[in-house]
Design a protein around this motif. Structure first.
Motif, mmCIF file in Angstrom:
data_model
loop_
_atom_site.group_PDB
_atom_site.id
_atom_site.type_symbol
_atom_site.label_atom_id
_atom_site.label_comp_id
_atom_site.label_asym_id
_atom_site.label_seq_id
_atom_site.Cartn_x
_atom_site.Cartn_y
_atom_site.Cartn_z
ATOM 1 N N PRO A 113 -1.222 -15.114 -2.269
ATOM 2 C CA PRO A 113 -0.406 -13.998 -1.794
ATOM 3 C C PRO A 113 0.350 -14.311 -0.504
ATOM 4 O O PRO A 113 1.247 -13.579 -0.125
ATOM 5 C CB PRO A 113 -1.429 -12.874 -1.559
ATOM 6 C CG PRO A 113 -2.727 -13.561 -1.365
ATOM 7 C CD PRO A 113 -2.667 -14.873 -2.106
ATOM 8 N N VAL A 114 -0.012 -15.404 0.182
ATOM 9 C CA VAL A 114 0.571 -15.641 1.506
ATOM 10 C C VAL A 114 1.266 -17.004 1.628
ATOM 11 O O VAL A 114 1.581 -17.449 2.722
ATOM 12 C CB VAL A 114 -0.502 -15.503 2.618
ATOM 13 C CG1 VAL A 114 -0.949 -14.066 2.748
ATOM 14 C CG2 VAL A 114 -1.708 -16.407 2.349
ATOM 15 N N ASN A 170 -5.400 -1.918 -3.958
ATOM 16 C CA ASN A 170 -6.390 -2.412 -4.902
ATOM 17 C C ASN A 170 -5.991 -3.823 -5.345
ATOM 18 O O ASN A 170 -5.412 -4.017 -6.402
ATOM 19 C CB ASN A 170 -6.452 -1.426 -6.090
ATOM 20 C CG ASN A 170 -7.468 -1.829 -7.120
ATOM 21 O OD1 ASN A 170 -8.332 -2.670 -6.871
ATOM 22 N ND2 ASN A 170 -7.367 -1.249 -8.300
ATOM 23 N N GLY A 171 -6.278 -4.806 -4.499
ATOM 24 C CA GLY A 171 -5.890 -6.184 -4.800
ATOM 25 C C GLY A 171 -4.747 -6.637 -3.901
ATOM 26 O O GLY A 171 -3.712 -5.975 -3.832
ATOM 27 N N THR A 227 1.655 -6.154 -2.697
ATOM 28 C CA THR A 227 0.889 -5.254 -1.837
ATOM 29 C C THR A 227 0.961 -5.692 -0.372
ATOM 30 O O THR A 227 0.806 -4.860 0.522
ATOM 31 C CB THR A 227 -0.577 -5.127 -2.301
ATOM 32 O OG1 THR A 227 -1.123 -6.425 -2.512
ATOM 33 C CG2 THR A 227 -0.682 -4.332 -3.576
ATOM 34 N N CYS A 228 1.211 -6.997 -0.123
ATOM 35 C CA CYS A 228 1.431 -7.433 1.263
ATOM 36 C C CYS A 228 2.671 -6.744 1.822
ATOM 37 O O CYS A 228 2.690 -6.297 2.970
ATOM 38 C CB CYS A 228 1.622 -8.948 1.337
ATOM 39 S SG CYS A 228 0.083 -9.865 1.273
ATOM 40 N N ALA A 229 3.721 -6.637 0.978
ATOM 41 C CA ALA A 229 4.942 -5.963 1.408
ATOM 42 C C ALA A 229 4.668 -4.481 1.650
ATOM 43 O O ALA A 229 5.174 -3.880 2.604
ATOM 44 C CB ALA A 229 6.032 -6.138 0.353
ATOM 45 N N TYR A 232 3.290 0.366 5.358
ATOM 46 C CA TYR A 232 2.285 1.230 5.990
ATOM 47 C C TYR A 232 2.314 1.028 7.501
ATOM 48 O O TYR A 232 2.278 1.979 8.278
ATOM 49 C CB TYR A 232 0.882 0.911 5.466
ATOM 50 C CG TYR A 232 0.550 1.589 4.158
ATOM 51 C CD1 TYR A 232 0.387 2.973 4.108
ATOM 52 C CD2 TYR A 232 0.395 0.867 3.000
ATOM 53 C CE1 TYR A 232 0.081 3.607 2.906
ATOM 54 C CE2 TYR A 232 0.086 1.481 1.792
ATOM 55 C CZ TYR A 232 -0.070 2.853 1.754
ATOM 56 O OH TYR A 232 -0.360 3.476 0.574
ATOM 57 N N ALA A 233 2.415 -0.255 7.924
ATOM 58 C CA ALA A 233 2.389 -0.557 9.355
ATOM 59 C C ALA A 233 3.546 0.112 10.074
ATOM 60 O O ALA A 233 3.410 0.583 11.199
ATOM 61 C CB ALA A 233 2.437 -2.068 9.565
#
Lengths: 89, 470
Positions: B184-185, B430-431, B436-438, B443-444
């Motif tokens: 994911p990164v 959820n995962g 979801t990183c984006a 959210y941040a």
């Protein structure tokens, strides 16, 4: 005709090496086999030690025949052979 | 789900435990690769000699040594074993290489197949049809048809995949590099030699490359031999069994605890008891944060891969992550309080917990696979064990911590008990993946509405962790 006895080893070694999938085999039995086999889950049958693991998971048929690297497909194929053999004799 | 890579890993683990218990590991460990791939046997790779070389690195990983830290190729497995069993913890200096030297994951270069770069290609399924939907669907004019076959110009192709869905013959496919695709990164990339390499300044130890590599080239650095040796020396080792253990083995949690006790742990405790404390403190922390600023939000902190993600990639979220310790840490404190001399062994489904354990002073981490190998080696069937007598079972909400939404439900129940009618605007990640990183970035920046965010790196929760059995 006597039912074919199928013992699935659910000892921890067999479980780790794939027996988890075999445990539901009862539900996958086709109609022609349903009333002809007796499937039992067993604690360790001690087979993994004899063969130094190579063949786990193990299944035992009629107390004598041992199948290594067992899969649902392999067990069903063997059961079909056994049923056909019994019907012909 | 079991496959060839998991099978060989588990088989080696069981052999290792059996040889250790029979007192022959030192004599036999160097022979294992040959015994498993004798001459004239079928090879899984190009030849049995390549198979044997990779098996040696697999055994090294089980001894806790990564292929990357090998300095002397001629060093035998028994020599490595002597170092591990010698009991002296290896001193690792806290230099710039610390993260790499202590990383729970490594890539074994001889096992890596060096998958070709991801690209979109037309295969022989192409019938050179008249309508040519591939040509018309391509936004970059990258497709031409020559000699009755479509061809994709990779210098123009942006891998959007429109031609793949347009072709009625399934003639166009996308090839992938599974580890790069899963990460994911962007922490795993092929190096100049075409072999995958992990950039430890980016890696969050989620274990997705470990699960996805079809060649089993990403390996986990195990502590199993250290645990077995400590047990043999008669040290007091307390097994701390993660809530994700439920339904990993046949039988109940109480039976699994009994199996651990039988396997040689001096005591056993469910980490769900620590999860009760995490719930209590995390709820109190949440309510306090809300009181100070009703517009803020807080995220959970029990997933160590997520904590690593924030630390390495999402600094804007750092002050939003709960400061409450994880269930593992609380459980470790409970064990140490009762017996300051006891050593703790966390048993779970997680790769990243190994990095958290190192930071928080937990002595050892075993995966469910490794525990299973110890049980198999010692011929202990969970189903055949009488339930372990425990003072009290952990609360159902705490035992449910390992499932997606489980932490949210526990905190909500605790908060409503304190403040009847309390409303929790909870969301879940959820995962962890690129998408979801984006979302986490959104959210941040306050663009998504929630005051409580539960983040779990594995879809469905820890129960589907990289080292889970089911």
């Amino acid at each position: 005709m006597e039912k074919i006895k199928v013992e699935i080893c659910c000892g921890t070694a067999c479980y780790l090496l794939g027996a988890a999938k075999l445990m539901n085999i009862e539900e996958e039995l086709p109609e022609n086999l349903k009333d002809k086999v007796d499937i039992q889950a067993r604690t360790c049958l001690g087979l993994c030690e004899r063969d130094h693991l190579g063949g786990a998971p193990y299944v035992k048929f009629n107390d004598t025949e041992i199948m290594g690297n067992a899969s649902v497909e392999k067990v069903l194929a063997r059961l079909n052979q056994l049923v056909e053999g019994a019907e012909q004799s | 789900m079991i496959n060839g890579a998991t099978y060989i890993r588990r088989e080696l683990l069981i052999r290792l435990v059996r040889a250790f218990d029979d007192g022959v590991l030192r004599e036999e460990i160097d022979q294992i690769p040959i015994r498993l791939r004798p001459k004239d046997s079928d090879a899984s790779r190009c030849c049995i000699y390549h198979d044997r070389a990779v098996l040696k690195y697999r055994l090294m990983a089980l001894l806790g040594i990564s292929a990357e830290e090998e300095t002397d190729e001629a060093k035998t497995l028994s020599e490595y074993l002597d170092e591990i069993i010698g009991g002296e913890p290896r001193e690792i200096s806290e230099d710039s290489e610390f993260e790499r030297k202590t990383a729970p994951l490594s890539v074994c270069a001889p096992a890596c197949s060096g998958c070709p770069d991801a690209r979109v290609v037309s295969t022989s399924n192409c019938r050179g049809c008249f309508a040519r939907p591939c040509v018309y669907s391509c936004p970059k004019n990258a497709i031409t048809v020559t000699n009755g076959r479509s061809q994709i110009d990779s210098s123009k192709c942006v891998k959007c995949g429109k031609c793949i869905s347009a072709c009625p013959y399934n003639a166009i496919v996308k090839t992938t590099v599974p580890c790069e695709e899963a990460c994911p990164v962007g922490a795993i990339r092929k190096n100049e030699r075409g072999v995958a390499e992990i950039d430890f300044s980016k890696c969050i130890f989620c274990g997705k490359c470990f699960m996805s590599c079809p060649f089993g080239a990403v390996m986990e650095r195990s502590q199993i031999v250290s645990v077995l040796s400590a047990m043999k020396r008669g040290e007091k080792l307390v097994a701390m069994v993660a809530p994700a253990a439920d339904r990993q083995f046949p039988g109940t949690v109480e039976q699994l605890l009994a199996a651990c006790a039988k396997a040689g742990f001096s005591d056993v405790i469910e980490v769900a008891l620590g999860a009760e404390k995490t719930t209590e403190h995390e709820t109190a922390e949440f309510l306090e944060r809300m009181e100070q600023d009703s517009k803020t939000f807080m995220t959970t902190s029990c997933c160590p891969a997520y904590v690593n993600l924030v630390g390495k990639h999402l600094p804007e979220l750092i002050d939003k992550v709960s400061l409450t310790p994880s269930p593992m840490v609380y459980t470790h404190e409970m064990v140490r309080e009762a017996d300051p001399g006891a050593k703790t062994v966390f048993i779970g489904p997680c790769v990243a917990k190994r990095s958290e354990a190192r930071r928080k002073g937990i002595d050892f981490v075993l995966s469910f696979e490794e525990l299973g190998a110890i049980l198999a080696g010692r011929k202990i069937d969970v189903l055949a064990c009488e339930p372990h007598p425990i003072e009290r079972p952990a609360a159902a909400t705490a035992r449910n911590f390992a499932r997606s939404c489980g932490v949210t439900e526990a905190v909500l129940a605790e908060a409503t008990a304190k403040l009847p009618g309390f409303q929790l605007a909870a969301k879940q990640i959820n995962g962890i993946d690129r998408k979801t990183c984006a979302m986490l970035k959104l959210y941040a920046s306050g663009k998504l509405p929630a005051n409580f965010l539960e983040v779990m790196a594995c879809p469905g929760g820890c129960v589907n962790g990289p080292c889970s059995l089911s």
